[in-house]
Write a protein that holds these residues in place. Sequence first.
Motif, PDB file in Angstrom:
ATOM      1  N   ASP B  37       3.845 -46.276   6.981  1.00  0.00           N
ATOM      2  CA  ASP B  37       3.527 -45.310   8.045  1.00  0.00           C
ATOM      3  C   ASP B  37       4.514 -44.143   8.108  1.00  0.00           C
ATOM      4  O   ASP B  37       4.169 -43.054   8.553  1.00  0.00           O
ATOM      5  CB  ASP B  37       3.518 -46.022   9.409  1.00  0.00           C
ATOM      6  N   CYS B  38       5.752 -44.376   7.657  1.00  0.00           N
ATOM      7  CA  CYS B  38       6.755 -43.306   7.716  1.00  0.00           C
ATOM      8  C   CYS B  38       6.508 -42.252   6.652  1.00  0.00           C
ATOM      9  O   CYS B  38       7.188 -41.224   6.631  1.00  0.00           O
ATOM     10  CB  CYS B  38       8.153 -43.885   7.578  1.00  0.00           C
ATOM     11  N   LEU B 137      11.990 -47.409   7.447  1.00  0.00           N
ATOM     12  CA  LEU B 137      11.517 -48.101   8.647  1.00  0.00           C
ATOM     13  C   LEU B 137      10.110 -48.609   8.390  1.00  0.00           C
ATOM     14  O   LEU B 137       9.283 -47.875   7.837  1.00  0.00           O
ATOM     15  CB  LEU B 137      11.486 -47.132   9.838  1.00  0.00           C
ATOM     16  N   THR B 139       6.577 -50.690  10.006  1.00  0.00           N
ATOM     17  CA  THR B 139       5.839 -50.888  11.258  1.00  0.00           C
ATOM     18  C   THR B 139       5.021 -52.178  11.160  1.00  0.00           C
ATOM     19  O   THR B 139       4.902 -52.760  10.081  1.00  0.00           O
ATOM     20  CB  THR B 139       4.880 -49.713  11.506  1.00  0.00           C
ATOM     21  N   LEU B 294      17.581 -55.362  12.898  1.00  0.00           N
ATOM     22  CA  LEU B 294      17.341 -53.976  13.338  1.00  0.00           C
ATOM     23  C   LEU B 294      15.925 -53.537  12.965  1.00  0.00           C
ATOM     24  O   LEU B 294      15.194 -52.961  13.783  1.00  0.00           O
ATOM     25  CB  LEU B 294      18.339 -53.018  12.683  1.00  0.00           C
ATOM     26  N   TYR B 295      15.536 -53.796  11.719  1.00  0.00           N
ATOM     27  CA  TYR B 295      14.250 -53.284  11.227  1.00  0.00           C
ATOM     28  C   TYR B 295      13.067 -53.944  11.933  1.00  0.00           C
ATOM     29  O   TYR B 295      12.099 -53.296  12.293  1.00  0.00           O
ATOM     30  CB  TYR B 295      14.143 -53.487   9.701  1.00  0.00           C
ATOM     31  N   ARG B 298      12.640 -52.956  15.504  1.00  0.00           N
ATOM     32  CA  ARG B 298      12.107 -51.585  15.558  1.00  0.00           C
ATOM     33  C   ARG B 298      10.593 -51.571  15.321  1.00  0.00           C
ATOM     34  O   ARG B 298       9.861 -50.806  15.959  1.00  0.00           O
ATOM     35  CB  ARG B 298      12.816 -50.731  14.504  1.00  0.00           C
ATOM     36  N   ASP B 301       8.998 -52.467  18.516  1.00  0.00           N
ATOM     37  CA  ASP B 301       9.087 -51.378  19.504  1.00  0.00           C
ATOM     38  C   ASP B 301       8.041 -50.306  19.239  1.00  0.00           C
ATOM     39  O   ASP B 301       7.461 -49.745  20.164  1.00  0.00           O
ATOM     40  CB  ASP B 301      10.471 -50.713  19.455  1.00  0.00           C
ATOM     41  N   TYR B 302       7.849 -50.003  17.965  1.00  0.00           N
ATOM     42  CA  TYR B 302       6.913 -48.933  17.603  1.00  0.00           C
ATOM     43  C   TYR B 302       5.457 -49.339  17.823  1.00  0.00           C
ATOM     44  O   TYR B 302       4.578 -48.485  17.830  1.00  0.00           O
ATOM     45  CB  TYR B 302       7.102 -48.545  16.133  1.00  0.00           C
ATOM     46  N   TYR B 303       5.216 -50.638  17.988  1.00  0.00           N
ATOM     47  CA  TYR B 303       3.811 -51.066  17.991  1.00  0.00           C
ATOM     48  C   TYR B 303       3.074 -50.627  19.252  1.00  0.00           C
ATOM     49  O   TYR B 303       3.515 -50.887  20.382  1.00  0.00           O
ATOM     50  CB  TYR B 303       3.701 -52.584  17.836  1.00  0.00           C
ATOM     51  N   ASP B 304       1.958 -49.958  19.049  1.00  0.00           N
ATOM     52  CA  ASP B 304       1.095 -49.507  20.154  1.00  0.00           C
ATOM     53  C   ASP B 304      -0.292 -49.301  19.560  1.00  0.00           C
ATOM     54  O   ASP B 304      -0.641 -48.214  19.109  1.00  0.00           O
ATOM     55  CB  ASP B 304       1.652 -48.221  20.767  1.00  0.00           C
TER      56      ASP B 304
END
Lengths: 397, 397
Positions: B37-38, B137, B139, B294-295, B298, B301-304
Amino acid sequence: MARPKVVESIKEAARREADLPQSHVARFGPESPLKLDCGISLSPYQVAYKTYGTLNADKSNAVLVTHALTGDQHVANEHPVTGKPGWWETMVGPGLPIDTTRYFVICSNVLGGCMGTTGPSSMNSATGRPWGVDFPLVTIPDIVRAQAALIDHLGIDQLFAVIGGSMGGMQVLEWAASYPDKVFAAMPIATAAKHSAQNIAFHEVGRQAVMADPEWHGGRYLEHNAVPRKGLAVARMAAHITYLSEAALQRKFGRELQDRERPTFTFDADFQVESYLRHQGSSFVERFDANSYLYVTRAMDYYDLAADHGGVLANAFKGTKTRFCVMGFTSDWLFPTSDSRAIVHALNAAAANVSFVEIESDKGHDAFLLDEPEFFATARGFLAGAGKARGLPEAEG
Amino acid sequence: MARPKVVESIKEAARREADLPQSHVARFGPESPLKLDCGISLSPYQVAYKTYGTLNADKSNAVLVTHALTGDQHVANEHPVTGKPGWWETMVGPGLPIDTTRYFVICSNVLGGCMGTTGPSSMNSATGRPWGVDFPLVTIPDIVRAQAALIDHLGIDQLFAVIGGSMGGMQVLEWAASYPDKVFAAMPIATAAKHSAQNIAFHEVGRQAVMADPEWHGGRYLEHNAVPRKGLAVARMAAHITYLSEAALQRKFGRELQDRERPTFTFDADFQVESYLRHQGSSFVERFDANSYLYVTRAMDYYDLAADHGGVLANAFKGTKTRFCVMGFTSDWLFPTSDSRAIVHALNAAAANVSFVEIESDKGHDAFLLDEPEFFATARGFLAGAGKARGLPEAEG
């Protein structure tokens, strides 16, 4: 290098505490040691405090405000380190619920604190070095004993009221239990008669974060001209989450990104809530001593009023003549209203005069520091009724 | 010196991952890069996985189990690093709800993880050094893309079921949304379609704790033969509190002291809950990589999922033929049942086949890993019904 600046700011704060004419310090010498629960007698020691309003002729209008974990005596004046308003400026002042035109308000820094009252950053006169972790562990009863010495020192036989939230509320309960004749009215807010397992757990995380920081230097960082900034900031971040409700975090921040259209795919503070927490952590370090954080969290963890009275909380209040007003906030998950109800239950069992208000709020534990009209109205009404019973003149207007 | 031992244990684990005959690794070379995704294409990469049971002739009995934040592929066998039982041994095995005599169960380590799937502790073939924080990063959709590549590699067109709790549940939702034709049945447990502000906040505290540790070395600790043990332990301690309910902590520990009659008046672990948390922190460090922590936090956190579908969660499931069983636990405050209900509401709006069970439990988020009879019975019943619909032979006995 921010580090020496912080050390200087702590020293500077201590110096200003001692020098500022509007700040008072009560000093207790070898003739009046403080007997601590751990068995040690602390001597000498001092208590830094602020007052607002005027003590009346018969000394019947004194209100002691007790502060929370990271509060201090600057309840209603600009903070000497941060320049921010007093921590309870919404509650304490002319015409406010704790009305400084009617009451003589006293607020002292707790024992173990870092704003002028003796604590781990104070000089140990026996060694000529800061106490550090050689400072004895203090408890909520110890903190209240030091406040009682201050009240004696001020020549006040009975406080009209003792009022405080969170750890301040623990002190209110302890005052009512240990000095029932010295407390006419008591207002414990958003608090508990004992610290829960979950609360101990969060405090332990904070302490481990501080002690994990190599800049802590085994608690002797002041002598190394260092400050465990990162560890203390992490501790504050974790604690800060517990002060807010999930609803409040959702309302304030949700999943909003700060100043960017899409995530950066890095470990930068993409989300507003991350940036907010980082700010809470870093600004806390500027005003609070890391060892004090260890000591005062420990005092809260140790608190268990029932255990000190044969395991029955009602015994702590047997025969009390104090009037109580207990308040809790519905979204507070650090000190849930079930904790307030346990206090009220014990007071009822002790046939005490008690009113209890559960305040609807989605602001979490911090609600007691925020603009909550029902909270203010309840406090005002309770103090007016207690004032009448105490024979204080009624408020004007 | 425990430090080098840990580094060795991570290397050793990786080596054993590669060598153990019962552990599988699917390798994807330059011909099949993973589009993240990045915007980066990751190549080469590999996915480590375990399987249990036997794939039937028409490949219709494959169940993908997706793991949570700190889980791995060792769902139902002894863990190669800790020697402890698999993390879902109560759920996956012969005769258990996910019955390995009926289903072919696959569980793979997530992308960004540290148990054999490519992540920040893997070698970056371009530099010959561990990726560290140069790893892109990832997802939840990226994690699922890597799993989809594995399922293709295994020659399976459609999974009979995708099942997981917590972050595993996010992967279940993502599978159902992104590969609807490949998922016959989906069981998202104790999860959410997006990470809340409070959950992001807790993760950020954990990341800051890791990054505050000087042994993190800007993410390049493996090259310094170091491990940010203390920071990672603090992160785990904070997170662990969120996995348990207040009631569970109270029941398990309350204010009980460990092996002592009265408090020590020191910063030792006086309370059992302190000792328990410290153990959780220190044992976690032995088995988990700090950068992976950490990864993967993250990624959560990004999940929506709704945000990826025009802001309407129901759009993620439009036209789905997958059968869903959504479960939440009443005392889970990390993924409260309101999060489950939001998923069910969206599935209903998409006219999906969905059953929803809110399980009474005082065990908090971790309930999905524990012995919860109603949970097991619901899972078993749902899978039996789905199996019938899929034409799988009925269970014996």
